[in-house]
Write a protein that holds these residues in place. Structure first.
Motif, mmCIF file in Angstrom:
data_model
loop_
_atom_site.group_PDB
_atom_site.id
_atom_site.type_symbol
_atom_site.label_atom_id
_atom_site.label_comp_id
_atom_site.label_asym_id
_atom_site.label_seq_id
_atom_site.Cartn_x
_atom_site.Cartn_y
_atom_site.Cartn_z
ATOM 1 N N PRO A 112 0.844 -1.195 0.000
ATOM 2 C CA PRO A 112 0.000 0.000 0.000
ATOM 3 C C PRO A 112 0.881 1.248 0.000
ATOM 4 O O PRO A 112 1.899 1.293 0.678
ATOM 5 C CB PRO A 112 -0.777 -0.106 1.309
ATOM 6 N N GLY A 113 0.499 2.225 -0.777
ATOM 7 C CA GLY A 113 1.262 3.464 -0.805
ATOM 8 C C GLY A 113 1.117 4.165 -2.136
ATOM 9 O O GLY A 113 0.143 3.986 -2.851
ATOM 10 N N ALA A 115 0.682 7.619 -4.225
ATOM 11 C CA ALA A 115 0.059 8.922 -4.010
ATOM 12 C C ALA A 115 -0.693 8.902 -2.679
ATOM 13 O O ALA A 115 -1.192 7.859 -2.257
ATOM 14 C CB ALA A 115 -0.898 9.235 -5.158
ATOM 15 N N ALA A 116 -0.782 10.057 -2.041
ATOM 16 C CA ALA A 116 -1.496 10.131 -0.754
ATOM 17 C C ALA A 116 -2.931 9.631 -0.898
ATOM 18 O O ALA A 116 -3.449 8.943 -0.013
ATOM 19 C CB ALA A 116 -1.473 11.560 -0.221
ATOM 20 N N THR A 117 -3.569 9.954 -2.015
ATOM 21 C CA THR A 117 -4.948 9.506 -2.231
ATOM 22 C C THR A 117 -5.011 7.993 -2.372
ATOM 23 O O THR A 117 -5.914 7.351 -1.822
ATOM 24 C CB THR A 117 -5.542 10.187 -3.476
ATOM 25 N N ALA A 118 -4.056 7.408 -3.084
ATOM 26 C CA ALA A 118 -4.031 5.950 -3.239
ATOM 27 C C ALA A 118 -3.763 5.272 -1.900
ATOM 28 O O ALA A 118 -4.396 4.267 -1.560
ATOM 29 C CB ALA A 118 -2.989 5.538 -4.273
ATOM 30 N N ALA A 119 -2.828 5.821 -1.144
ATOM 31 C CA ALA A 119 -2.531 5.255 0.174
ATOM 32 C C ALA A 119 -3.767 5.309 1.072
ATOM 33 O O ALA A 119 -4.053 4.356 1.817
ATOM 34 C CB ALA A 119 -1.364 6.008 0.812
ATOM 35 N N GLN A 120 -4.515 6.402 0.995
ATOM 36 C CA GLN A 120 -5.731 6.523 1.804
ATOM 37 C C GLN A 120 -6.776 5.506 1.361
ATOM 38 O O GLN A 120 -7.495 4.942 2.186
ATOM 39 C CB GLN A 120 -6.285 7.942 1.725
ATOM 40 N N ILE A 121 -6.873 5.248 0.077
ATOM 41 C CA ILE A 121 -7.820 4.239 -0.408
ATOM 42 C C ILE A 121 -7.374 2.852 0.040
ATOM 43 O O ILE A 121 -8.216 2.017 0.403
ATOM 44 C CB ILE A 121 -8.003 4.344 -1.934
ATOM 45 N N HIS A 122 -6.071 2.605 0.058
ATOM 46 C CA HIS A 122 -5.579 1.328 0.602
ATOM 47 C C HIS A 122 -5.965 1.208 2.082
ATOM 48 O O HIS A 122 -6.374 0.131 2.535
ATOM 49 C CB HIS A 122 -4.061 1.217 0.453
ATOM 50 N N LEU A 123 -5.829 2.301 2.826
ATOM 51 C CA LEU A 123 -6.237 2.279 4.236
ATOM 52 C C LEU A 123 -7.737 1.987 4.341
ATOM 53 O O LEU A 123 -8.159 1.172 5.169
ATOM 54 C CB LEU A 123 -5.892 3.601 4.920
ATOM 55 N N ARG A 166 -4.869 1.232 -7.113
ATOM 56 C CA ARG A 166 -3.914 1.024 -8.212
ATOM 57 C C ARG A 166 -4.164 2.020 -9.339
ATOM 58 O O ARG A 166 -3.227 2.586 -9.907
ATOM 59 C CB ARG A 166 -4.020 -0.408 -8.747
ATOM 60 N N VAL A 167 -5.429 2.230 -9.677
ATOM 61 C CA VAL A 167 -5.788 3.155 -10.754
ATOM 62 C C VAL A 167 -5.399 4.585 -10.380
ATOM 63 O O VAL A 167 -4.865 5.335 -11.211
ATOM 64 C CB VAL A 167 -7.290 3.043 -11.089
ATOM 65 N N VAL A 168 -5.661 4.971 -9.147
ATOM 66 C CA VAL A 168 -5.315 6.326 -8.704
ATOM 67 C C VAL A 168 -3.806 6.544 -8.838
ATOM 68 O O VAL A 168 -3.362 7.598 -9.310
ATOM 69 C CB VAL A 168 -5.827 6.579 -7.269
ATOM 70 N N ASN A 169 -3.014 5.554 -8.453
ATOM 71 C CA ASN A 169 -1.560 5.677 -8.623
ATOM 72 C C ASN A 169 -1.179 5.792 -10.099
ATOM 73 O O ASN A 169 -0.349 6.615 -10.478
ATOM 74 C CB ASN A 169 -0.828 4.497 -7.982
ATOM 75 N N ARG A 170 -1.783 4.971 -10.943
ATOM 76 C CA ARG A 170 -1.460 5.015 -12.365
ATOM 77 C C ARG A 170 -1.820 6.369 -12.958
ATOM 78 O O ARG A 170 -1.036 6.969 -13.685
ATOM 79 C CB ARG A 170 -2.159 3.902 -13.141
ATOM 80 N N ARG A 171 -3.005 6.871 -12.617
ATOM 81 C CA ARG A 171 -3.425 8.179 -13.132
ATOM 82 C C ARG A 171 -2.515 9.295 -12.650
ATOM 83 O O ARG A 171 -2.355 10.311 -13.325
ATOM 84 C CB ARG A 171 -4.876 8.468 -12.734
ATOM 85 N N ALA A 172 -1.918 9.123 -11.480
ATOM 86 C CA ALA A 172 -0.998 10.122 -10.927
ATOM 87 C C ALA A 172 0.421 9.934 -11.460
ATOM 88 O O ALA A 172 1.313 10.730 -11.139
ATOM 89 C CB ALA A 172 -1.007 10.052 -9.404
ATOM 90 N N ILE A 174 2.421 7.428 -10.724
ATOM 91 C CA ILE A 174 3.264 6.898 -9.649
ATOM 92 C C ILE A 174 3.310 5.380 -9.757
ATOM 93 O O ILE A 174 2.274 4.715 -9.830
ATOM 94 C CB ILE A 174 2.729 7.335 -8.267
ATOM 95 N N ASP A 175 4.528 4.829 -9.759
ATOM 96 C CA ASP A 175 4.700 3.386 -9.835
ATOM 97 C C ASP A 175 4.242 2.724 -8.552
ATOM 98 O O ASP A 175 4.383 3.289 -7.452
ATOM 99 C CB ASP A 175 6.173 3.028 -10.074
ATOM 100 N N GLU A 176 3.720 1.522 -8.698
ATOM 101 C CA GLU A 176 3.341 0.746 -7.519
ATOM 102 C C GLU A 176 4.596 0.288 -6.795
ATOM 103 O O GLU A 176 5.657 0.109 -7.399
ATOM 104 C CB GLU A 176 2.492 -0.457 -7.952
ATOM 105 N N ILE A 177 4.450 0.093 -5.499
ATOM 106 C CA ILE A 177 5.562 -0.345 -4.679
ATOM 107 C C ILE A 177 5.501 -1.868 -4.607
ATOM 108 O O ILE A 177 4.565 -2.441 -4.040
ATOM 109 C CB ILE A 177 5.483 0.264 -3.256
ATOM 110 N N VAL A 178 6.488 -2.521 -5.198
ATOM 111 C CA VAL A 178 6.504 -3.977 -5.261
ATOM 112 C C VAL A 178 7.067 -4.539 -3.972
ATOM 113 O O VAL A 178 8.089 -4.075 -3.460
ATOM 114 C CB VAL A 178 7.339 -4.452 -6.473
ATOM 115 N N TRP A 179 6.404 -5.563 -3.452
ATOM 116 C CA TRP A 179 6.896 -6.260 -2.263
ATOM 117 C C TRP A 179 8.116 -7.070 -2.651
ATOM 118 O O TRP A 179 8.082 -7.840 -3.608
ATOM 119 C CB TRP A 179 5.793 -7.155 -1.692
ATOM 120 N N ARG A 180 9.174 -6.886 -1.928
ATOM 121 C CA ARG A 180 10.436 -7.548 -2.251
ATOM 122 C C ARG A 180 10.577 -8.933 -1.617
ATOM 123 O O ARG A 180 11.494 -9.664 -1.940
ATOM 124 C CB ARG A 180 11.622 -6.677 -1.814
#
Length: 182
Positions: A112-113, A115-123, A166-172, A174-180
């Protein structure tokens, strides 16, 4: 009208109909968590979603108000008890299908993370999962009548919120944060 009534000072609150329950009752916990989810979505909107996402989240907030009303109405023949129908879930599924066309298929876990809006939607998504658990606990409690449509709606809503983040991040951009992994 004053915001404080003092009727809850004994630890109980009113529900639809004439009943009063303790504020830690499973029913109150369930619709209180739905209310928390609704507020979390309000924060996402306040952070500044694009027009389409904002409109979508506004519709979801209205649905959640209905869902909370259904939980506050324990009477199976009450006016709100069965207000959430299969059509509500079908609409969520259609939105998921449409939004998924905007993002690449998942091939790995993401954190999760973004853009701030995407992070809030994840929350909000995690709160939605907790709301689902609370509604299931209520439904499993002896003597309680909880329409299965409420559980199904919340289950699907959490999926929608994941895709929307995910869509909000893409529209912004911003790359998704991949779990390592470990």
């Amino acid at each position: 009208m004053k915001i404080y009534t003092k009727t809850g000072d004994d630890g109980r609150t009113g529900i639809l109909g004439s009943g009063r329950l303790f504020k830690d009752d499973l029913r109150i916990e369930a619709y209180g968590t739905v209310d928390e989810l609704n507020a979390a979505l309000g924060v996402a909107r306040a952070l500044g979603l694009d027009e389409a996402a904002d409109s979508l989240v506004g519709r979801l907030q209205n649905d959640l108000f209905l869902l909370g009303s259904a939980l506050a109405d324990p009477n199976p023949t009450g006016p709100y008890h069965s207000i959430i129908k299969a059509d509500h879930t079908t609409a969520l599924e259609q939105l998921i299908d449409a939004l998924e066309t905007e993002v690449a298929p998942l091939t790995q876990f993401i954190l999760p993370g973004g853009a701030a809006t995407a992070a809030q939607i994840h929350l909000a998504r995690t709160i939605c999962r907790r709301a689902e658990r609370r509604v299931i606990a209520l439904a499993r409690h002896p003597g309680e009548d909880v329409p299965s449509a409420l559980i199904i709606y919340l289950n699907r809503l959490s999926d929608l919120l994941f895709v929307l983040a995910r869509v909000v991040n893409r529209r912004a951009g911003i790359d998704e944060i991949v779990w390592r992994g470990a």
